[in-house]
Write a protein that holds these residues in place. Structure first.
Motif, PDB file in Angstrom:
ATOM      1  N   HIS A  68      -1.579   4.104 -15.211  1.00  0.00           N
ATOM      2  CA  HIS A  68      -1.149   4.956 -14.468  1.00  0.00           C
ATOM      3  C   HIS A  68      -2.474   5.306 -13.460  1.00  0.00           C
ATOM      4  N   LEU A  69      -2.074   5.960 -12.379  1.00  0.00           N
ATOM      5  CA  LEU A  69      -3.113   6.552 -11.757  1.00  0.00           C
ATOM      6  C   LEU A  69      -2.733   7.999 -11.359  1.00  0.00           C
ATOM      7  N   VAL A  70      -3.685   9.014 -11.354  1.00  0.00           N
ATOM      8  CA  VAL A  70      -3.403  10.371 -10.955  1.00  0.00           C
ATOM      9  C   VAL A  70      -3.712  10.394  -9.574  1.00  0.00           C
ATOM     10  N   VAL A  71      -2.576  10.822  -8.494  1.00  0.00           N
ATOM     11  CA  VAL A  71      -3.001  10.826  -7.086  1.00  0.00           C
ATOM     12  C   VAL A  71      -2.671  12.096  -6.545  1.00  0.00           C
ATOM     13  N   ARG A  72      -3.676  12.346  -5.567  1.00  0.00           N
ATOM     14  CA  ARG A  72      -3.683  13.754  -4.916  1.00  0.00           C
ATOM     15  C   ARG A  72      -3.143  13.591  -3.513  1.00  0.00           C
ATOM     16  N   ASN A  73      -3.185  14.577  -2.759  1.00  0.00           N
ATOM     17  CA  ASN A  73      -2.500  14.738  -1.208  1.00  0.00           C
ATOM     18  C   ASN A  73      -3.435  13.766  -0.569  1.00  0.00           C
ATOM     19  N   ILE A  97       3.937  -3.410 -10.756  1.00  0.00           N
ATOM     20  CA  ILE A  97       4.812  -2.496 -10.331  1.00  0.00           C
ATOM     21  C   ILE A  97       4.288  -1.545  -9.589  1.00  0.00           C
ATOM     22  N   HIS A  98       5.389  -0.548  -8.920  1.00  0.00           N
ATOM     23  CA  HIS A  98       4.745   0.561  -7.897  1.00  0.00           C
ATOM     24  C   HIS A  98       5.768   1.395  -7.960  1.00  0.00           C
ATOM     25  N   SER A  99       5.477   2.433  -8.885  1.00  0.00           N
ATOM     26  CA  SER A  99       6.526   3.595  -9.046  1.00  0.00           C
ATOM     27  C   SER A  99       5.660   4.930  -9.382  1.00  0.00           C
ATOM     28  N   GLY A 100       6.374   6.103  -9.176  1.00  0.00           N
ATOM     29  CA  GLY A 100       5.677   7.306  -9.377  1.00  0.00           C
ATOM     30  C   GLY A 100       6.438   8.474  -9.466  1.00  0.00           C
ATOM     31  N   VAL A 101       5.966   9.593 -10.178  1.00  0.00           N
ATOM     32  CA  VAL A 101       6.594  10.801 -10.646  1.00  0.00           C
ATOM     33  C   VAL A 101       5.559  11.781 -10.066  1.00  0.00           C
ATOM     34  N   LEU A 116       0.874  -1.381  -0.041  1.00  0.00           N
ATOM     35  CA  LEU A 116       0.043   0.113   0.137  1.00  0.00           C
ATOM     36  C   LEU A 116       0.985   1.242   0.028  1.00  0.00           C
ATOM     37  N   TYR A 117       0.621   2.108  -0.872  1.00  0.00           N
ATOM     38  CA  TYR A 117       1.411   3.402  -0.957  1.00  0.00           C
ATOM     39  C   TYR A 117       0.337   4.666  -0.380  1.00  0.00           C
ATOM     40  N   PHE A 118       0.568   5.473   0.541  1.00  0.00           N
ATOM     41  CA  PHE A 118      -0.189   6.561   0.956  1.00  0.00           C
ATOM     42  C   PHE A 118       0.753   7.766   0.726  1.00  0.00           C
ATOM     43  N   TYR A 119       0.319   8.682  -0.234  1.00  0.00           N
ATOM     44  CA  TYR A 119       1.049  10.019  -0.493  1.00  0.00           C
ATOM     45  C   TYR A 119       0.503  11.046   0.179  1.00  0.00           C
ATOM     46  N   LEU A 125       0.345  17.075  -7.826  1.00  0.00           N
ATOM     47  CA  LEU A 125      -0.204  15.326  -8.543  1.00  0.00           C
ATOM     48  C   LEU A 125       1.096  14.610  -8.313  1.00  0.00           C
ATOM     49  N   VAL A 126       0.774  13.236  -7.943  1.00  0.00           N
ATOM     50  CA  VAL A 126       1.659  12.218  -8.265  1.00  0.00           C
ATOM     51  C   VAL A 126       1.172  11.317  -9.582  1.00  0.00           C
ATOM     52  N   PHE A 127       1.618  11.009 -10.453  1.00  0.00           N
ATOM     53  CA  PHE A 127       1.376  10.102 -11.517  1.00  0.00           C
ATOM     54  C   PHE A 127       2.082   8.699 -10.983  1.00  0.00           C
ATOM     55  N   HIS A 128       1.248   7.814 -10.449  1.00  0.00           N
ATOM     56  CA  HIS A 128       1.627   6.361  -9.775  1.00  0.00           C
ATOM     57  C   HIS A 128       1.583   5.425 -10.924  1.00  0.00           C
TER      58      HIS A 128
END
Length: 276
Positions: A226-231, A242-246, A202-205, A213-216
């Motif tokens: 990819h998933l667009v993730v917010r705060n 895989i589980h990577s992000g920018v 599990l990832y919590f940003y 934004l983080v593109f996970h």
């Protein structure tokens, strides 16, 4: 408690944006005055957020677990990502400042979350896994955790990893949990990518600006999505993904794993040439 079922990777190949988000993105964990939980059938992990204000918030099993109390067959790791607060465990008080970690072992019956100042509440992120033995409840402040510095500015991934719950830190039955802080002007995490087919993650940003934004990136190496993730949003990462992000700026994330092996280095690297 929200319920998320496990999905076969060949089905995910056909998912659109909304289906990916419905299955793998948890958007509303941190709500003031509320304790919210999400049950994932990936290794039976539960994530949650507790933001106590004027009243304490109690951790309860509810109808989903079918047990007498939450930690009857479980263990839990907690990190405070907000203002100072404390957790009462069967009447014993553990104070948590920002980025401090608390582990609570199997068998404790009453857990409640509290803020020192309701106007500036604590924000407790929590992850729970199944457990078959009891380990001692223990707090580790971020100042006591041993940092590991990785990455480089050339690769935009200078970061510091704090391992809280693992074989050489806080002992647990199967839960592993830590936190990664990216340095300013660094945006990439966990790239080159890897898999660990024997456990889910599990990832919590958090610590993101309001418009950040983080593109996970997730999926099989040859079928990435990819998933667009917010705060203060979280991602369920199944064992085959895989589980990577920018990010659009630097950020912090909490990672937690549960499953077959209790070794931090149990991973299968994915060559950059294999990603599609």
């Amino acid at each position: 408690m929200e319920n998320r079922y496990a999905v076969h990777p060949r089905d995910v190949r056909h998912y659109g944006t909304e289906e990916l988000r419905e299955n793998y993105l948890v958007e509303s964990l941190m709500v003031e005055g509320s304790l919210r939980l999400c049950y994932s059938h990936e290794d039976r992990m539960i994530m949650g957020g507790a933001v106590p204000t004027s009243e304490a918030l109690k951790l309860e099993a509810g109808e989903m677990l079918k047990t007498g109390y939450f930690l009857e067959r479980r263990e839990i790791g907690i990190i405070n990502v907000g203002a100072p607060g404390y957790v009462l465990v069967d009447g014993y008080k553990y104070t948590l400042d920002a980025k401090d970690c608390l582990y609570i072992g199997l068998g404790h019956q009453e857990v409640t979350f509290h803020s020192n100042d309701p106007a500036q509440p604590a924000r407790f992120y929590l992850v729970s896994t199944l457990a078959h033995r009891s380990c001692p409840t223990r707090k580790v402040a971020i100042a006591e955790a041993a940092p590991t510095h990785l990455g480089s500015i050339e690769q935009s991934n200078e970061r510091t990893i704090y391992k809280y719950i693992h074989a050489d830190g806080i002992e647990s039955c199967q839960l592993m949990l830590g936190m990664t802080l990216l340095e300013p002007n660094n945006m990439w995490n966990t790239m080159p990518a890897h898999l660990h087919d024997r456990r889910s993650e599990l990832y919590f940003y958090f610590d993101m600006p309001q418009d950040g934004l983080v593109f996970h990136f997730m999926g099989e190496p040859a079928e990435t999505r990819h998933l667009v993730v917010r705060n203060e949003q979280a991602v369920i990462s199944p064992a085959w993904s895989i589980h990577s992000g920018v990010g659009t700026s630097s950020y912090t994330f909490i990672w937690a794993m549960g499953g077959e092996n209790y070794t931090f280095v149990d991973m299968d690297s994915v060559p950059m040439a294999d990603l599609k």
